[in-house]
Design a protein around this motif. Structure first.
Motif, PDB file in Angstrom:
ATOM      1  N   SER A  40       0.832  -1.055  -0.121  1.00 23.73           N
ATOM      2  CA  SER A  40       0.035   0.039  -0.094  1.00 23.73           C
ATOM      3  C   SER A  40       1.015   1.240  -0.018  1.00 23.73           C
ATOM      4  CB  SER A  40      -0.777  -0.275   1.213  1.00 23.73           C
ATOM      5  OG  SER A  40      -1.682   1.334   1.385  1.00 23.73           O
ATOM      6  N   LYS A  41       0.745   2.127  -0.871  1.00 24.70           N
ATOM      7  CA  LYS A  41       1.318   3.385  -0.768  1.00 24.70           C
ATOM      8  C   LYS A  41       0.839   4.525   0.088  1.00 24.70           C
ATOM      9  CE  LYS A  41       2.778   2.684  -5.784  1.00 24.70           C
ATOM     10  NZ  LYS A  41       2.642   3.458  -7.246  1.00 24.70           N
ATOM     11  N   ARG A  42       1.837   5.229   0.536  1.00 26.22           N
ATOM     12  CA  ARG A  42       1.298   6.105   1.393  1.00 26.22           C
ATOM     13  C   ARG A  42       0.955   7.390   0.994  1.00 26.22           C
ATOM     14  NH1 ARG A  42       5.019   6.673   6.744  1.00 26.22           N
ATOM     15  NH2 ARG A  42       3.192   7.459   7.547  1.00 26.22           N
ATOM     16  N   GLN A  43       0.086   8.131   1.458  1.00 25.08           N
ATOM     17  CA  GLN A  43      -0.585   9.473   0.807  1.00 25.08           C
ATOM     18  C   GLN A  43       0.937  10.488   0.993  1.00 25.08           C
ATOM     19  OE1 GLN A  43      -1.634   7.829   3.599  1.00 25.08           O
ATOM     20  NE2 GLN A  43      -3.748   7.116   3.080  1.00 25.08           N
ATOM     21  N   LYS A  44       0.852  11.259   0.021  1.00 21.19           N
ATOM     22  CA  LYS A  44       2.071  12.333   0.011  1.00 21.19           C
ATOM     23  C   LYS A  44       1.708  13.534  -0.766  1.00 21.19           C
ATOM     24  CE  LYS A  44       4.528  10.401  -4.099  1.00 21.19           C
ATOM     25  NZ  LYS A  44       5.911   9.869  -4.512  1.00 21.19           N
ATOM     26  N   ASN A  64      -2.263   9.229  -3.673  1.00 24.33           N
ATOM     27  CA  ASN A  64      -2.504   7.935  -3.298  1.00 24.33           C
ATOM     28  C   ASN A  64      -3.317   7.944  -2.029  1.00 24.33           C
ATOM     29  OD1 ASN A  64      -0.174   7.066  -4.748  1.00 24.33           O
ATOM     30  ND2 ASN A  64       1.375   7.527  -2.895  1.00 24.33           N
ATOM     31  N   LYS A  66      -7.037   7.208  -0.547  1.00 26.95           N
ATOM     32  CA  LYS A  66      -7.914   5.868  -0.821  1.00 26.95           C
ATOM     33  C   LYS A  66      -9.432   6.429  -0.782  1.00 26.95           C
ATOM     34  CE  LYS A  66      -4.322   3.166  -0.368  1.00 26.95           C
ATOM     35  NZ  LYS A  66      -3.210   4.303  -0.275  1.00 26.95           N
ATOM     36  N   ARG A 117      -3.557  10.423   8.349  1.00 29.25           N
ATOM     37  CA  ARG A 117      -2.205  10.868   7.985  1.00 29.25           C
ATOM     38  C   ARG A 117      -2.297  12.444   8.117  1.00 29.25           C
ATOM     39  NH1 ARG A 117       2.983   9.395   6.568  1.00 29.25           N
ATOM     40  NH2 ARG A 117       3.886  10.415   4.939  1.00 29.25           N
TER      41      ARG A 117
END
Length: 237
Positions: A40-44, A64, A66, A117
């Motif tokens: 799973s790619k983290r938000q940035k 990213n 979701k 996040r």
């Protein structure tokens, strides 16, 4: 003999158990979607630090994100940088540089009431440029060479970056950082423009095979140097 038979039975039993476990694992993997094992790619954010000039705008975007996740954009100093997320969707917000100074744009990502996040972007706002000029108005270059053209922008506190353009890219090209590449003999005018006030400056690039030029008798110019060198020719009586 009995010991040998028992050993063979033990080995055969372990082999059967291993075969059953391997088959069960294969069936399990076959029934599992491939994307279940994807990381799973983290938000940035699309940028963490940004220099702006008064009156400019920038679209800050979250990658990213979701499904069912929502974002909230806020500024720590609305008098320096304001945030407008209306009509831009849940993934981005429009940042406007209002006044000189620094501010941080904070982004909170939630899923329901849970905070998933927290992200932030530092904004530095400087005054727009009021004048621009090249350090050298004419530059001589050899083919296949590169050189960065330096500009002077006032006020000195301005962080505004000019837009560069060549009127003859067959002779010399220029990139966004003002680096000129000489391609073939000839001349090209490199223009630097401050978009905030539509101010321009022009530098003429003259390209030759070896980068030298002799504009008048008795003077010699060395490549990369616009100042005439001393004439070393001696007069004979």
């Amino acid at each position: 003999m009995r010991d040998t038979i028992r050993a063979l039975a033990s080995v055969r039993g372990r082999a059967v158990i291993s075969f059953i476990l391997a088959g069960s694992l294969a069936l399990l993997l076959a029934g599992t979607p491939a994307n279940s094992f994807a990381v799973s790619k983290r938000q940035k954010l699309n940028i963490k630090k940004l220099n702006m000039t008064v009156g400019s705008e920038f679209r800050l975007r979250v990658y990213n994100l979701k499904k069912k996740q929502k974002t909230t954009f806020t500024s720590t100093n609305d008098s320096v940088a304001s945030v407008d997320s209306a009509g831009t969707g849940r993934k981005c917000a429009l940042i406007r540089a209002v006044g000189i100074g620094t501010a941080r744009i904070r982004v909170v990502i939630r899923k329901g009431k849970k905070v998933v996040r927290r992200l932030k972007c530092r904004i530095r706002v400087s005054p727009s440029g009021v004048s621009i000029k090249f350090i050298k108005r004419t530059v001589h270059m050899p083919t296949d060479a590169s050189l960065r053209l330096e500009t002077i922008i006032k006020p000195n506190t301005s962080m505004e970056q000019p837009v560069f353009e060549s009127d003859n890219p067959d002779v010399a090209t220029v990139n966004s950082r003002g680096i000129v590449t000489a391609l073939s003999p000839g001349s090209a005018n490199i223009t630097a423009t401050l978009l905030s006030a539509d101010l321009t400056a022009v530098c003429t690039v003259i390209v030759s095979e070896d980068g030298t030029v002799s504009p008048s008798p008795g003077k010699r110019f060395h490549k990369w140097n616009l100042e005439p060198l001393e004439n070393t020719d001696t007069e004979t009586n």
